[in-house]
Design an enzyme around this catalytic site. Structure first.
Site, PDB file in Angstrom:
ATOM      1  N   HIS A  65       0.842  -1.192   0.000  1.00  0.00           N
ATOM      2  CA  HIS A  65       0.000   0.000   0.000  1.00  0.00           C
ATOM      3  C   HIS A  65       0.880   1.247   0.000  1.00  0.00           C
ATOM      4  O   HIS A  65       2.083   1.167   0.190  1.00  0.00           O
ATOM      5  CB  HIS A  65      -0.954   0.014   1.190  1.00  0.00           C
ATOM      6  CG  HIS A  65      -0.279   0.111   2.519  1.00  0.00           C
ATOM      7  ND1 HIS A  65       0.091  -1.000   3.246  1.00  0.00           N
ATOM      8  CD2 HIS A  65       0.115   1.185   3.246  1.00  0.00           C
ATOM      9  CE1 HIS A  65       0.669  -0.606   4.374  1.00  0.00           C
ATOM     10  NE2 HIS A  65       0.703   0.717   4.401  1.00  0.00           N
ATOM     11  N   GLY A  66       0.237   2.376  -0.236  1.00  0.00           N
ATOM     12  CA  GLY A  66       0.899   3.665  -0.159  1.00  0.00           C
ATOM     13  C   GLY A  66       0.055   4.595   0.693  1.00  0.00           C
ATOM     14  O   GLY A  66      -1.084   4.281   1.036  1.00  0.00           O
TER      15      GLY A  66
END
Length: 150
Positions: A65-66
């Site tokens: 994820h970011g």
């Protein structure tokens, strides 16, 4: 304004070269070592949340994820693991294997944590409380926004 579409436009956002290893102050005496992390001093943010990951099964990756605005310091408190950071243009791999060194990760960076040793304990010190809308969970969406922000 929809917070899901808000990207941190600060200088530190979205550039892989802004992710870096941070040496943390250690104090030693006959009783052992004491390592210190101070928000606003050792990292350029107030620490608003901390969590740790442990007992990661063999060959399991974490992350994927970011974050739009969140900054974090990732520390291997015990054992080791690797963090792969990706700004949409470049990737870099960091080995975390000592509790006096942490990886500082800026906003708009995709991250994957891999190769956990069986005894690994990772600590995350972060700049924001948990907010699901702050996450990128879809890599294609992250790439689109990361590449558009340059």
């Amino acid at each position: 304004m929809n917070p899901r579409n808000t990207v941190d436009s600060g200088q530190a956002a979205g550039k892989i070269d802004r992710c870096r290893m941070v040496e943390l102050p250690e104090h030693s005496d006959p009783r052992g070592l004491l390592t210190v992390v101070e928000g606003g001093k050792d990292v350029d943010f107030d620490i608003k949340r901390a969590y740790f990951i442990h007992h990661v099964p063999e060959n399991v990756a974490r992350g994927a994820h970011g974050h739009r605005r969140l900054r974090q310091l990732i520390i291997a408190m015990h054992g080791s693991f690797e963090v792969i950071v990706d700004d949409g243009f470049e990737k870099e791999r960091f080995v975390l294997d000592h509790p006096s060194r942490g990886l500082y990760v800026v906003p708009m960076i995709w991250r994957d944590m891999v190769n956990f040793t069986p005894d690994a304990v990772g600590l995350w010190l972060v700049s924001e409380p948990y907010d699901e809308s702050e996450y990128y969970r879809d890599y294609a969406e992250f790439l689109r926004d990361a590449r558009a922000s340059r």
